[in-house]
Scaffold this active site. Structure first.
Site, mmCIF file in Angstrom:
data_model
loop_
_atom_site.group_PDB
_atom_site.id
_atom_site.type_symbol
_atom_site.label_atom_id
_atom_site.label_comp_id
_atom_site.label_asym_id
_atom_site.label_seq_id
_atom_site.Cartn_x
_atom_site.Cartn_y
_atom_site.Cartn_z
ATOM 1 N N GLY A 21 -30.585 -11.862 31.715
ATOM 2 C CA GLY A 21 -31.890 -12.434 31.418
ATOM 3 C C GLY A 21 -31.685 -13.457 30.323
ATOM 4 O O GLY A 21 -30.596 -13.555 29.772
ATOM 5 N N LYS A 27 -33.923 -7.595 27.585
ATOM 6 C CA LYS A 27 -32.810 -6.907 28.233
ATOM 7 C C LYS A 27 -32.306 -5.743 27.394
ATOM 8 O O LYS A 27 -32.135 -4.630 27.898
ATOM 9 C CB LYS A 27 -31.692 -7.925 28.469
ATOM 10 C CG LYS A 27 -30.575 -7.423 29.287
ATOM 11 C CD LYS A 27 -29.730 -8.583 29.778
ATOM 12 C CE LYS A 27 -29.353 -9.518 28.636
ATOM 13 N NZ LYS A 27 -28.437 -8.874 27.692
ATOM 14 N N GLY A 103 -27.665 -13.727 27.882
ATOM 15 C CA GLY A 103 -28.370 -14.754 28.623
ATOM 16 C C GLY A 103 -28.097 -16.148 28.112
ATOM 17 O O GLY A 103 -28.620 -17.119 28.635
ATOM 18 N N ASN A 155 -40.713 -8.295 33.374
ATOM 19 C CA ASN A 155 -40.920 -7.527 32.141
ATOM 20 C C ASN A 155 -42.105 -8.057 31.325
ATOM 21 O O ASN A 155 -42.614 -9.135 31.597
ATOM 22 C CB ASN A 155 -39.637 -7.574 31.306
ATOM 23 C CG ASN A 155 -39.700 -6.647 30.109
ATOM 24 O OD1 ASN A 155 -40.338 -5.596 30.159
ATOM 25 N ND2 ASN A 155 -39.039 -7.031 29.021
ATOM 26 N N GLY A 461 12.848 -44.189 21.232
ATOM 27 C CA GLY A 461 14.188 -44.651 21.604
ATOM 28 C C GLY A 461 14.638 -44.156 22.962
ATOM 29 O O GLY A 461 15.819 -44.253 23.293
ATOM 30 N N SER A 530 6.083 -38.010 28.675
ATOM 31 C CA SER A 530 5.810 -36.638 29.133
ATOM 32 C C SER A 530 5.458 -35.690 27.973
ATOM 33 O O SER A 530 6.240 -34.833 27.606
ATOM 34 C CB SER A 530 6.958 -36.081 29.978
ATOM 35 O OG SER A 530 8.224 -36.396 29.473
#
Ligand SMILES: Nc1nc2c(ncn2[C@@H]2O[C@H](COP(=O)(O)OP(=O)(O)O)[C@@H](O)[C@H]2O)c(=O)[nH]1
Lengths: 622, 314
Positions: A21, A27, A103, A155, A461, A530
């Site tokens: 909820g 809840k 929630g 609720n 390098g 890389s």
């Protein structure tokens, strides 16, 4: 559930459900009340609760049940739940495990976690607010995770004077939205968690409502019959206490099996029959879903941990490519092309996302184009594994259709996936058998193939040393090839930029080319920044079976910036080049490179000679 | 009793296990097997209590007909009830499993004890430190424990596979999500795992299971007449002559039992007539006091359990 009730025989077994909820829908109050009314709360805890209610509560003089649930210290201070908590209660009819998930907007991951083992979801809405964006989101995630039973708990009915029309409008709104989500049943129940109306006992304040109470529904809801599915048994452990016994221990993932039934091991395609179903309490005639047993079989077949035993009349899929929904859990976003560990059943393989088809907008269910997935995002993608694996579509069998991805460097659980279908394209492209055997071409050249993978910052390098080395080897009569990052980007990789995803693709292509050149018998020298460990590891894997030497050209960033041969650092610092390694994109230094060359105060020729020595020592050149 | 004899007794049992207990048993067996398959050197933490007895029983089941492929470790603070030690040794012999007993010798030499040093320091040195020592000495990479999520609020979010960093530290933010029955068991050097197969069991489940399976537990759980003194609103048993009596304090005989067992000067008994497992279950069903109430180490402060865990307490 009166106190002192007879020992619960729990004829219905366990029901695992999830509650979700939005913040403040009630809840915690609801779960607290369920625990309280089923006597799962002890008197000393009630005492603490009474005291806490006075101190922190939001309900005035009354007991604030929500305080029962907050777990960890820092959450208690912030008064929000930020993780999945599990609660337990039982009634004479059933035992319950509640996964309590917050929630909060960004916590898709928690809800998915709670939903993965739940049979049912209770979605809470505040009667004053009705169906919100969050409610839709929760329903969508529940549906993706394959929850079939939904309870819409409307609720705070006390705050709308227990108005029937309000309840019916919300139930109707939700039904309209949930229709296409494929739930087996949606049950709307009006409640007031705070005052207990229709939670465990029906309420005189809801005379117009004739359905079950929330608890009554949870106690009696019927779940599907998992025993009817085809038999699936992932082998978890091979039990071999002595030469006379060899059993396959595992938990029945779906279907059932009896002594004498035929079995097939996916992958090897060997079949046999069940000889015994062994347990500590004696052998069984039959085992069904969820049973943890040990199977012995009639024939000697080669089966190991991670293999899947199935009903030969209803085989599982077996492929190295498939399409799946993927939920991303890591702070670091998904990098398509990068390899992750994939765990499915008891099997772990390497896998990567080959295509991200779309991202799912969890508020609308719509599809967006995307190049990556961030934390808490859900996408639909194709994955490829380094070896074929056995599985089922998740919709057919959760236990054999679900997987997690694990980051190979941090070991974090990076994502979770649900397989939609197998992709069989790979099996159409047969590998062309090469008539000249591996290594023959290199032997003809009097050398071994090898890949020397240079890595380091821009200006470290790499190109200088790689060129010297190339020239020296050439002069020694060796057959070499140099692949330089900058040059490759002008041709093969000219469609790629510098985002993380493009960098991975750049490396992947370079590694594949290096591998082909290795097959031609060459000593391949590559010079790419890389920067990411995971990508260098990928390159190493692609390049196998050739010798792979990672050469770390180690020059401090300050020195590279001082050298700045192409003026790139100056421009990057000025903000003209985004994602520049060392400036606003990280460089992950190698931890276990075969060679580390410190360039400051060293001579490029001497460094090249060091590499040649290393090649001699490794018998790559004579 | 041999394993074979155990099986005969089990086979003779009439009532099948109720569906919910069977589900919990299956889940726990799956967890035990998964950890045994994935880690190189697991160990079962055996505290001699009822949860450990259930855990050991499940381990025997999970690997049958083989023996569990791991040893059992008991951290002996030297202040356990005498009956616990006798029960431990008898169990190890009966089951035929490799039992490692570890005591923090350094702590012993420093004279650390629950009475003079206080419960916090005693627990820190003789339990927490001792456990870390034992795990490190033997190079265990995973340790099974009998902890349950229903024991205490901060445990409700504990993982089944709970990762510990260097120095066995528990970091709530580093815990991994657990979906389906797929556990990420990967460790980096220095990291270890705690594995809790009983995570989803409640205290009541444990007792119902003990009853159904006929598992033996230490008799201290059953109400008997025992010599006790009243302290801090609870009964402390005078298990040997090391417990200094305060002026005017004389042990009296009361019918008491224990809900959790540990070091005797730190374990509070409750007055009870529950002399059998069925009585205990009836008593639990009648609600009452949570089991941690009898554990003095928790009363140091609200979130003290969580803090202890961060420091490496099991
Ligand atoms: N009037 C009324 N208030 C409620 C009801 N349920 C919960 N509340 C209140 O709503 C507030 C938020 O409840 P809580 O359980 O903490 O919500 P959560 O964030 O969903 O766990 C608290 O002040 C509760 O007392 C209800 O049925 N009626």
């Amino acid at each position: 559930m009166p106190d002192g009730a007879p020992i619960a025989p729990s004829p219905q077994g366990l029901l695992r459900f999830l509650t979700c909820g939005s913040v403040d829908d009630g809840k915690s109050t609801l779960i607290g009340r369920l625990l309280h009314e089923s006597a799962a709360i002890h008197t000393d805890q009630m005492e603490t609760l009474r005291r806490d209610s006075q101190r922190f509560g939001t309900t005035g003089e009354e007991i604030d049940f929500s305080l029962l649930l907050d777990g960890l210290e820092d959450e208690r201070q912030q008064r929000i739940t930020i993780d999945v908590a599990y609660r337990f209660f039982s009634t004479p009819r059933r035992s319950f495990i509640v996964a309590d998930t917050p929630g909060h907007e960004q916590y898709t991951r928690n809800m998915a976690t709670g939903a993965s083992t739940a049979d049912l979801a209770v979605l809470l809405v505040d009667a004053r607010k009705g169906v919100l964006v969050q409610t839709r989101r929760h329903a969508l995630i529940a549906s993706l995770l394959g929850i079939r039973q939904i309870v819409l708990a409307v609720n705070k009915l006390d705050l709308v004077d227990f108005d029937r029309a309000t309840f019916e409008r919300i139930a109707h709104d939700f039904a309209a939205f949930a229709g296409p989500l494929g739930f087996a049943a949606v049950t709307a129940i009006p409640i007031s968690a705070r005052f207990g109306d229709n939670v465990t006992a029906s309420s005189p304040r809801l005379p117009w409502y004739s359905g079950p109470t929330l608890l009554g529904h949870l106690e009696s809801v019927e779940l599907g019959d998992a025993a009817a599915a085809p038999f699936r048994f992932p082998v978890q452990w091979v039990n071999r206490p002595n030469l006379d016994f060899r059993g396959f221990a595992g938990t029945v993932a779906a279907g059932s099996i009896a002594v004498g039934d035929p079995l097939l091991a996916m992958g090897s395609d060997r079949s046999t029959r069940v000889k015994e179903i062994v347990t500590f309490d004696g052998n069984l005639d039959r085992a069904g879903p969820g049973d943890a047993v040990t199977l012995t079989v009639a024939d000697e077949i080669d089966v190991s941990r991670g293999d899947l035993l199935v009903d030969p009349a209803a085989r599982a899929e077996y492929a190295d490519q498939f399409a799946a929904h993927l939920i991303w859990f890591q702070d670091e976003h998904l990098v398509p092309g990068r390899s992750y560990w994939l765990k499915l059943g008891a099997k772990t393989v390497l896998a990567s996302v080959t295509t991200l088809k779309h991202r799912i907008d969890i508020n609308t269910g719509g599809h967006d184009a995307a190049r990556t997935l961030e934390l808490n995002e859900i996408g639909f993608c194709n994955l490829s594994t380094n070896a074929p694996i056995a599985f089922d579509p998740y919709a057919k069998s959760h236990e054999t259709g679900a997987f997690i991805l694990i980051d190979r460097y941090t070991n974090e659980t990076a994502g979770a996936g649900m397989i939609a279908f197998a992709l069989h394209r790979a099996s159409n492209i047969e590998w062309q058998a090469l008539t000249i055997g591996p290594g023959e071409r290199a032997r003809q050249k009097g050398q071994q193939s090898a890949i020397l993978w240079f890595t380091g910052l821009s200006g470290a390098g790499k190109s200088t040393i790689a060129n010297r080395l190339d020239r020296k080897l050439h002069e020694l009569g060796r057959h070499t090839m140099l692949l330089d990052g900058d040059n490759v980007r002008h041709g093969l990789n000219r469609d790629l930029g510098f985002t993380d995803t493009d960098r991975v693709e750049n490396i992947r292509r370079a590694a594949e080319v290096a591998r082909l050149m290795g097959e031609a018998g060459l000593i391949v020298i590559t010079a790419f920044i890389s920067p990411f460990r995971a990508d260098r590891r990928m390159a190493r894997e692609i390049a196998s079976p050739h010798a792979f030497l990672e050469v770390f050209v180690d020059t401090p960033l300050e020195e590279c910036q001082r050298r700045d041969p192409k003026g790139l650092y100056a421009r990057a610092v000025a903000g003209a080049i985004p994602n520049f390694t060392g400036i606003d994109s990280p460089y992950e230094a190698p931890e276990d490179a075969e060679l580390r060359l410190e360039t400051v105060g060293a001579d490029a020729d001497a460094l090249a000679d060091r590499i040649i020595d290393e090649l001699r020592q490794r018998h790559i050149i004579g | 009793m041999t394993l074979a004899a155990d099986i005969l007794i089990n086979a003779a049992r009439q009532k099948p296990l109720p569906a919910d207990l069977r589900q919990l048993e299956n889940e726990a067996i799956g967890i035990l097997r998964e950890a045994a398959a994935e880690f190189s050197r697991p160990v079962l933490m055996y505290s001699v209590g009822k949860d450990s007895s259930v855990l050991l029983h499940l381990a025997l089941k999970a690997f049958h007909p083989a023996k569990p492929p791991f040893p059992v470790l008991h951290i002996d603070t030297t202040w356990k009830f005498r009956e616990m030690i006798a029960f431990r040794d008898a169990t190890a012999k009966r089951v035929g499993i490799d039992l490692i007993v570890h005591t923090n010798q350094e702590g012993l030499a420093r004279g650390i004890n629950p009475i003079a040093s206080g419960s916090a320091l005693h627990t820190q040195v003789m339990k927490t430190e001792a456990l870390k020592q034992a795990l490190d000495q033997h190079g265990f990479d995973a340790a099974f424990g009998g902890a349950r999520r229903d024991e205490e609020k901060s445990r409700a979010k504990e993982r089944i596979f709970s990762i510990r960093g260097a120095g066995h530290m528990w970091n709530p933010r580093a815990q991994r999500p657990e979906l389906w029955h797929l556990f990420n068991t990967r460790l980096r050097p220095g990291e270890t795992m705690r594995v809790f197969p009983l995570s989803n069991w409640t205290e009541l489940d444990v007792w119902r299971y003990i009853e159904h399976e006929g598992i033996e537990v230490v008799p201290l759980y059953f109400a008997r007449e025992r010599p006790v003194v009243q302290r801090g609103g609870t009964w402390i048993m005078v298990d040997d002559d090391r417990l200094p009596l305060e002026p005017g304090e004389t042990p009296e005989i009361r019918r008491v039992r224990f809900r959790t067992l540990g070091c005797y000067p730190l374990s509070g008994a409750m007055e009870s007539g529950a002399a059998t497992i069925a009585d205990i279950i009836a008593e639990l069903r009648g609600a009452g006091v949570s089991e941690r109430q009898g554990r003095l180490i928790d009363s140091d402060g609200e979130a003290s359990m969580e803090r202890k865990k961060r420091e490496g307490y099991f």
